[in-house]
Structure formats: structure tokens, C-alpha cells
Design a protein around this motif. Structure first.
Motif, mmCIF file in Angstrom:
data_model
loop_
_atom_site.group_PDB
_atom_site.id
_atom_site.type_symbol
_atom_site.label_atom_id
_atom_site.label_comp_id
_atom_site.label_asym_id
_atom_site.label_seq_id
_atom_site.Cartn_x
_atom_site.Cartn_y
_atom_site.Cartn_z
ATOM 1 N N ARG A 41 -3.722 5.073 8.354
ATOM 2 C CA ARG A 41 -3.578 6.254 9.209
ATOM 3 C C ARG A 41 -4.912 6.701 9.783
ATOM 4 O O ARG A 41 -4.967 7.423 10.781
ATOM 5 C CB ARG A 41 -2.961 7.413 8.409
ATOM 6 N N SER A 42 -5.990 6.270 9.150
ATOM 7 C CA SER A 42 -7.336 6.620 9.614
ATOM 8 C C SER A 42 -7.959 5.489 10.434
ATOM 9 O O SER A 42 -9.156 5.518 10.725
ATOM 10 C CB SER A 42 -8.232 6.936 8.407
ATOM 11 N N LEU B 143 -2.822 14.847 5.036
ATOM 12 C CA LEU B 143 -2.781 14.219 6.358
ATOM 13 C C LEU B 143 -2.022 15.048 7.384
ATOM 14 O O LEU B 143 -2.379 15.069 8.561
ATOM 15 C CB LEU B 143 -2.146 12.823 6.259
ATOM 16 N N GLU B 144 -0.979 15.722 6.960
ATOM 17 C CA GLU B 144 -0.091 16.398 7.909
ATOM 18 C C GLU B 144 -0.388 17.875 8.099
ATOM 19 O O GLU B 144 -0.029 18.449 9.132
ATOM 20 C CB GLU B 144 1.372 16.228 7.457
ATOM 21 N N ARG C 250 -6.594 11.352 11.289
ATOM 22 C CA ARG C 250 -5.563 10.711 12.102
ATOM 23 C C ARG C 250 -6.026 10.538 13.544
ATOM 24 O O ARG C 250 -5.720 9.526 14.199
ATOM 25 C CB ARG C 250 -4.271 11.525 12.047
ATOM 26 N N ASN D 119 3.641 3.835 6.491
ATOM 27 C CA ASN D 119 2.370 4.542 6.272
ATOM 28 C C ASN D 119 2.551 6.045 6.080
ATOM 29 O O ASN D 119 1.669 6.834 6.424
ATOM 30 C CB ASN D 119 1.396 4.270 7.424
ATOM 31 N N THR D 120 3.699 6.450 5.557
ATOM 32 C CA THR D 120 3.938 7.856 5.232
ATOM 33 C C THR D 120 4.108 7.986 3.726
ATOM 34 O O THR D 120 4.608 7.053 3.073
ATOM 35 C CB THR D 120 5.193 8.391 5.932
#
Length: 348
Positions: A74-75, A208-209, A218, A286-287
Motif C-alpha cells: 500500500r506504500s 492506513l485508513e 498511501r 492488500n486490506t
């Protein structure tokens, strides 16, 4: 028009279905009954409390290695070095468990933190090289996997044993395995690491979210040039992403050291926990929630495979074919995406 969120859910499910379908075709081609084969697989994974406990236990390190890979993905990074980070995390947790005599409420968190720190340090090297010198993280992490394997083997022989191939057992105060929990699940090797893995899955999702740092990571992963022009520090975020990813993989190693085994032994080859984490992350889109579900599926497949030869005569290697095909279809998700979109167009 179907949005990306729905596709990200449908594609892994469809990939799993196709993987099992190919597995059934292979069984038929070699004269085996796929219904009996998959029945044995299900029975082996969920047929008793013992089997359920083993399925959960096999899933625990896969959740954490999958989270490590997904976090890096994600990065915008490919942390293929989770395998080495698992090794150093496993060693650090066992070292704390063997060396110190502390109350459990301190000992267990201390061992987990030591594993996270070891994994983070191991991932810091490729992170800083990527950020400052542009060295590709895949090359460095692959090399560091081998360094971790042989270094931990050496330290086990010299630091945690007198030339033997296995460390001493950790203190009971450092163990995540409790007799009560194992008795509840038919005396399997299940341990409280499944709670630890869920906690870190929630952490990764929230970080992340829902946080500014997560948004920056992200953004850097999506487009580092745009992130740089908007004022974000690309170098700092690359290092931060690798360090957190390595810490998660290190904790995955701790789950083996202070959970499943209670010690560490020398390895002649890789455990594949880190490499399986790549497949788990891909299948989980990827979650964090997807990784947990994918890890549980992989755990069920690996435990259930052990019952296929005695119950149905189907070789356990068939499960590896199923897993490989699932990964193939996830990796070729653009093909599935095209098929779904074409079907939707024809329907309209």
C-alpha cells in the motif's frame, strides 16, 4: 458500472472458486474423486475442535506476515524480506522468553516488542537504502533473508544453546499457549496469538485508513512524485513503511516462538511464512480484513491437506496446486476484471 471496491471483493472470491475448480479438474485427470478429496480437506480443517484449533494456529503468523506485505504494498514497496524479518523476530522473542524472568503481564508484551523491534531494524536497512540511494528493496530484502537465516542459526548454537540445534524453552510467563485454551480446542497447539493478530489487523486498518500518516503512506505509494510536490516527505515515508512492515513480520515470528513452539531451532531452509504472506496479501487485496480472511483460508488448506491422503487417497500436494492457481488468478486479476466488465455490458 461496477466500482473498484466491489471488484476488489469479487475478484478474490472468483479466484478462489477458479482455484478449486482447477484442483477438481486435476483430481479427475488423475483418477481421483474431487468430491471425496474436498470433503477430506474440509474434514481435516474443520471436522473437530482439534482441527479448528490447528487451522486457527496455522493462520496466526500468516495474518501478520500478510499484513506486513500488504502494508508495504500500500506504500508502493515490495517487502519480499518478510521471511528474514520473521526469523529475527522469532529469535528476539525467544531470547527474551529464555533470558528474563518477569511476570506474564510484562514478559509477553516485552517479547512481542522485542520481536517487533528486531523485524523493524531488519527492514530499516533496505528502507534507508531505498530512500537515500534508490537501491531496489527487492534486491536488498532477498539478500537479507539469507543473512537472517544463517545469523539466527549461528546465534541459536552459540547464544541460546551449547552448540545444539535448539534453544532452551521459554519461561511459562512468556508463553501465549495456555492449557485451558488448548484443552478447549481438543488439545491442539492453538494459542492466544490469534488475539494478537486481530489486534494488529485492526491497527493496520486504522493506521492506513483513518490517520494522516496512513494517508501520506498511501499517497506516496500511489504517486511518489505527486506526494513530493504536495509537500510530503517521500524518503521519510519509505523508511517508515518498511520499518512498520518489518515490525509486523517480526511479530509474526514471535507468534511461532512464544506461541506454537516455545523455543527456536536451527533451520536448514526458509519457513515460507514470509513468502506465503505475499500470497495472503494478494488474495486479501492488500486490506487488513482481506488479509485475515485469506490467512484463515490458507491455514485451512494447509491443515486440511494433511487429511486428504488417509481419508480420500488424494495426495496432499494437490492443495499446493489449488493455492498456486488461486495466486495465479489473483495475479491475473485484470483478466477476471475484463470478463466481469464484459458480462455486465452484455447484461445491460
Amino acid at each position: 458500472m461496477m466500482d473498484n471496491k466491489k471488484l476488489n471483493i469479487i475478484i478474490p472470491i472468483f479466484s478462489v472458486f477458479l482455484g478449486f475448480l482447477v484442483g477438481a479438474i486435476v483430481m479427475l485427470a488423475f483418477g481421483y474423486n474431487p468430491i471425496e478429496g474436498y470433503s477430506a480437506l474440509f474434514q481435516g480443517a474443520f471436522g473437530s475442535m482439534y482441527n479448528i484449533g490447528e487451522t486457527i494456529r496455522r493462520s496466526i503468523p500468516l495474518v501478520l506476515s500478510g499484513l506486513a506485505i500488504a502494508f508495504a504494498f500500500r506504500s508502493g514497496l515490495f517487502n519480499i524480506g518478510a521471511e528474514g524479518q520473521v526469523f529475527v523476530g522469532w529469535f528476539a522473542a525467544v531470547w527474551v522468553g529464555v533470558t528474563f524472568d518477569l511476570p506474564a503481564i510484562i514478559h509477553i508484551p516485552f517479547a512481542i516488542l522485542a520481536a517487533a523491534f528486531a523485524g523493524a531494524v531488519w527492514a530499516f536497512v533496505p528502507g534507508i537504502l531505498k530512500a537515500t540511494r534508490g537501491v531496489h528493496e527487492v534486491v536488498v530484502t532477498i539478500m537479507m533473508n539469507y543473512i537472517a537465516l544463517h545469523t539466527t542459526n549461528y546465534l541459536i548454537r552459540t547464544l541460546l544453546s551449547d552448540g545444539g540445534s535448539q534453544s532452551g524453552r521459554i519461561a511459562n510467563s512468556a508463553s501465549l499457549a495456555t492449557p485451558g485454551l488448548q484443552e478447549m480446542f481438543g488439545y491442539s497447539q492453538i494459542h492466544w496469538g490469534f488475539i494478537v493478530s486481530i489486534i494488529f489487523a485492526v491497527f493496520v486498518w486504522f493506521f492506513l485508513e483513518k490517520t494522516t500518516y496512513g494517508y501520506e503512506l498511501r499517497a506516496v505509494g500511489f504517486n511518489p512524485h505527486a506526494a513530493k510536490y504536495s509537500g510530503m516527505s517521500v524518503k521519510r515515508n519509505i523508511v517508515l513503511a518498511m520499518v512498520i512492515s518489518g515490525a509486523l513480520a517480526g511479530i509474526g515470528g514471535a507468534m511461532e516462538g512464544i506461541g506454537t513452539f516455545g523455543y527456536m531451532y536451527t533451520h536448514g531452509a526458509f519457513t515460507n511464512l514470509g513468502f506465503d504472506g505475499i500470497a495472503v496479501a494478494l488474495l486479501g487485496a492488500n486490506t487488513a480484513p482481506g488479509v485475515v480472511l485469506a490467512a484463515f483460508l490458507f491455514g485451512a488448506l494447509k491443515v486440511g491437506a494433511l487429511s486428504m491422503p488417509p481419508l480420500s487417497g488424494v495426495p496432499s500436494e494437490l492443495v499446493e496446486i489449488v493455492i498456486a492457481m488461486i495466486i495465479f488468478f489473483v495475479a491475473a486479476s485484470y483478466m477476471i476484471r475484463l470478463l466481469i466488465m464484459r458480462f455486465k455490458k452484455e447484461e445491460n
